[in-house]
Design a protein around this motif. Sequence first.
Motif, PDB file in Angstrom:
ATOM      1  N   LYS A 280       3.169  -0.544  14.406  1.00  0.00           N
ATOM      2  CA  LYS A 280       2.765  -1.719  13.641  1.00  0.00           C
ATOM      3  C   LYS A 280       1.819  -1.332  12.499  1.00  0.00           C
ATOM      4  CE  LYS A 280       0.696  -6.300  14.122  1.00  0.00           C
ATOM      5  NZ  LYS A 280       0.090  -7.300  15.060  1.00  0.00           N
ATOM      6  N   LEU A 281       0.770  -0.565  12.831  1.00  0.00           N
ATOM      7  CA  LEU A 281      -0.180  -0.132  11.808  1.00  0.00           C
ATOM      8  C   LEU A 281       0.440   0.923  10.889  1.00  0.00           C
ATOM      9  CD1 LEU A 281      -3.576  -0.060  13.748  1.00  0.00           C
ATOM     10  CD2 LEU A 281      -2.898  -1.585  11.876  1.00  0.00           C
ATOM     11  N   ALA A 282       1.342   1.717  11.439  1.00  0.00           N
ATOM     12  CA  ALA A 282       2.046   2.707  10.612  1.00  0.00           C
ATOM     13  C   ALA A 282       2.843   1.990   9.517  1.00  0.00           C
ATOM     14  CB  ALA A 282       2.975   3.543  11.478  1.00  0.00           C
ATOM     15  N   ALA A 283       3.558   0.934   9.896  1.00  0.00           N
ATOM     16  CA  ALA A 283       4.348   0.174   8.934  1.00  0.00           C
ATOM     17  C   ALA A 283       3.458  -0.474   7.871  1.00  0.00           C
ATOM     18  CB  ALA A 283       5.162  -0.891   9.660  1.00  0.00           C
ATOM     19  N   PHE A 284       2.294  -0.964   8.297  1.00  0.00           N
ATOM     20  CA  PHE A 284       1.364  -1.607   7.367  1.00  0.00           C
ATOM     21  C   PHE A 284       0.940  -0.639   6.258  1.00  0.00           C
ATOM     22  CE2 PHE A 284      -3.094  -2.294   6.144  1.00  0.00           C
ATOM     23  CZ  PHE A 284      -3.007  -3.562   5.586  1.00  0.00           C
ATOM     24  N   TRP A 285       0.521   0.575   6.638  1.00  0.00           N
ATOM     25  CA  TRP A 285       0.019   1.539   5.653  1.00  0.00           C
ATOM     26  C   TRP A 285       1.147   2.184   4.855  1.00  0.00           C
ATOM     27  CZ3 TRP A 285      -4.738   1.229   4.223  1.00  0.00           C
ATOM     28  CH2 TRP A 285      -5.700   0.742   5.106  1.00  0.00           C
ATOM     29  N   LEU A 286       2.295   2.369   5.471  1.00  0.00           N
ATOM     30  CA  LEU A 286       3.428   2.932   4.738  1.00  0.00           C
ATOM     31  C   LEU A 286       3.941   1.944   3.677  1.00  0.00           C
ATOM     32  CD1 LEU A 286       5.393   4.655   7.646  1.00  0.00           C
ATOM     33  CD2 LEU A 286       4.160   5.783   5.774  1.00  0.00           C
ATOM     34  N   THR A 287       3.886   0.666   3.989  1.00  0.00           N
ATOM     35  CA  THR A 287       4.282  -0.343   3.007  1.00  0.00           C
ATOM     36  C   THR A 287       3.329  -0.332   1.807  1.00  0.00           C
ATOM     37  OG1 THR A 287       5.239  -1.740   4.742  1.00  0.00           O
ATOM     38  CG2 THR A 287       4.712  -2.805   2.640  1.00  0.00           C
ATOM     39  N   LYS A 288       2.030  -0.178   2.084  1.00  0.00           N
ATOM     40  CA  LYS A 288       1.044  -0.093   0.997  1.00  0.00           C
ATOM     41  C   LYS A 288       1.316   1.143   0.134  1.00  0.00           C
ATOM     42  CE  LYS A 288      -3.336  -1.115   1.651  1.00  0.00           C
ATOM     43  NZ  LYS A 288      -3.577  -2.368   0.900  1.00  0.00           N
ATOM     44  N   ALA A 289       1.696   2.244   0.766  1.00  0.00           N
ATOM     45  CA  ALA A 289       2.000   3.469   0.009  1.00  0.00           C
ATOM     46  C   ALA A 289       3.251   3.285  -0.846  1.00  0.00           C
ATOM     47  CB  ALA A 289       2.185   4.638   0.970  1.00  0.00           C
ATOM     48  N   LYS A 290       4.248   2.616  -0.284  1.00  0.00           N
ATOM     49  CA  LYS A 290       5.511   2.386  -1.017  1.00  0.00           C
ATOM     50  C   LYS A 290       5.282   1.480  -2.229  1.00  0.00           C
ATOM     51  CE  LYS A 290       8.478  -0.576   0.630  1.00  0.00           C
ATOM     52  NZ  LYS A 290       8.658  -1.549  -0.485  1.00  0.00           N
ATOM     53  N   ASP A 291       4.395   0.508  -2.078  1.00  0.00           N
ATOM     54  CA  ASP A 291       4.158  -0.474  -3.144  1.00  0.00           C
ATOM     55  C   ASP A 291       3.056  -0.049  -4.121  1.00  0.00           C
ATOM     56  OD1 ASP A 291       6.075  -2.019  -1.938  1.00  0.00           O
ATOM     57  OD2 ASP A 291       4.640  -3.263  -0.828  1.00  0.00           O
ATOM     58  N   TYR A 292       2.496   1.120  -3.906  1.00  0.00           N
ATOM     59  CA  TYR A 292       1.412   1.605  -4.771  1.00  0.00           C
ATOM     60  C   TYR A 292       1.928   1.830  -6.194  1.00  0.00           C
ATOM     61  CZ  TYR A 292      -2.680   4.476  -6.034  1.00  0.00           C
ATOM     62  OH  TYR A 292      -3.815   4.978  -6.628  1.00  0.00           O
ATOM     63  N   ALA A 293       1.166   1.363  -7.183  1.00  0.00           N
ATOM     64  CA  ALA A 293       1.580   1.539  -8.592  1.00  0.00           C
ATOM     65  C   ALA A 293       1.533   3.024  -8.962  1.00  0.00           C
ATOM     66  CB  ALA A 293       0.659   0.742  -9.507  1.00  0.00           C
ATOM     67  N   ALA A 294       2.677   3.586  -9.290  1.00  0.00           N
ATOM     68  CA  ALA A 294       2.769   5.029  -9.560  1.00  0.00           C
ATOM     69  C   ALA A 294       2.229   5.363 -10.944  1.00  0.00           C
ATOM     70  CB  ALA A 294       4.207   5.492  -9.429  1.00  0.00           C
ATOM     71  N   HIS A 295       1.280   6.300 -10.976  1.00  0.00           N
ATOM     72  CA  HIS A 295       0.726   6.795 -12.243  1.00  0.00           C
ATOM     73  C   HIS A 295       1.114   8.252 -12.489  1.00  0.00           C
ATOM     74  CE1 HIS A 295      -1.700   3.217 -12.828  1.00  0.00           C
ATOM     75  NE2 HIS A 295      -2.135   3.320 -11.589  1.00  0.00           N
ATOM     76  N   THR A 296       1.422   8.957 -11.406  1.00  0.00           N
ATOM     77  CA  THR A 296       1.740  10.379 -11.518  1.00  0.00           C
ATOM     78  C   THR A 296       3.066  10.667 -10.816  1.00  0.00           C
ATOM     79  OG1 THR A 296       0.634  10.992  -9.436  1.00  0.00           O
ATOM     80  CG2 THR A 296      -0.730  10.919 -11.436  1.00  0.00           C
ATOM     81  N   GLU A 297       3.542  11.872 -11.024  1.00  0.00           N
ATOM     82  CA  GLU A 297       4.768  12.301 -10.359  1.00  0.00           C
ATOM     83  C   GLU A 297       4.577  12.337  -8.844  1.00  0.00           C
ATOM     84  OE1 GLU A 297       7.738  16.131 -10.696  1.00  0.00           O
ATOM     85  OE2 GLU A 297       6.811  15.362 -12.513  1.00  0.00           O
ATOM     86  N   GLU A 298       3.367  12.726  -8.424  1.00  0.00           N
ATOM     87  CA  GLU A 298       3.073  12.758  -6.990  1.00  0.00           C
ATOM     88  C   GLU A 298       3.164  11.357  -6.388  1.00  0.00           C
ATOM     89  OE1 GLU A 298      -0.352  14.536  -3.976  1.00  0.00           O
ATOM     90  OE2 GLU A 298      -0.958  13.596  -5.864  1.00  0.00           O
TER      91      GLU A 298
END
Length: 317
Positions: A280-298
């Motif tokens: 449950k918490l894994a999905a929460f943080w992975l979703t935040k990572a997926k939706d993070y505004a990309a500024h770099t190639e990383e």
Amino acid sequence: MALALRLWRSLPLGRSAAPGPRFPTGAAGSREQCVLWRLRGAEVMGNPGTFKRSLLFSALSYLGFETYQVISQAAVVHAAAKVFRVEEILEQADYLYESGETEKLYQLLSQYKESEDAELLWRLARASRDIAQLSGTSEEEKKLLVYEALEYAKRALEKNESSFAAHKWYAICISDVGDYEGIRAKIANAYKIKEHFEKAIELNPKDATAIHLMGIWCYTFAEMPWYQRRLAEMLFATPPSSTYEEALGYFHRAEQVDPNFYSKNLLLLGKTYLKLHNKKLAAFWLTKAKDYAAHTEEDKQIQTEAAQLLTGFSDKN
């Protein structure tokens, strides 16, 4: 001539002669006083050649002092201009870094490879490393950049051991070099890396990146395969070790210091919760990572990895 006149006026002619006996006042006394003043003038003047040399020496001394003052003031102005110039470069560098202009940043800082300024040097180490991680960088060039980055970070630390950023980037660069020198070297440097991350946190407890990196150190040793553990036992009487719980603590601490500061911290929070079987918490943080505004190639690579991990959730459900 004006300088000589100023010096002449400053000479204590009356005071330099030894005090003579008192003479009676009146005409005779006045004549005797005139004689006395002429004698005192002769005492001061002495040999005309000697006096001229003394006056010339005084004039040269005065000129020397004036020249020293001019040079000193010029040195201060030059030093102030140099400091201003460095601060201006740092402002430009930080703007380019925040804008994700990796190549422009490296081009800017590469002009100052011979700098003795720690703030410039650790930024150059970071820029070199960022260029090395670009997908368009060849493997040969990447290796050169990684070792180049280590050299800049090392010099930054030598110039200022109180710089938390110099400690942080030195530790990062040591770890990167380990990728080329083998697992034995990487494990051998483990305690040195940890020491510099901890020093960086001590110097600046509000630096979320250093805290995050300490979390990565813990995560790495928590998931270390058995054969690498055996090697670590051969290298150290007490080999480095950690737990996922310890790593999680650092990742959360970094997030508290600076929320959403880094996409990888969000990704690793999700991955660590996966290791601890908390989907449950894994999905929460992975979703935040997926939706993070990309500024770099990383950032883009992390978005992709987070999306793949989330897709794995859906397939299993």
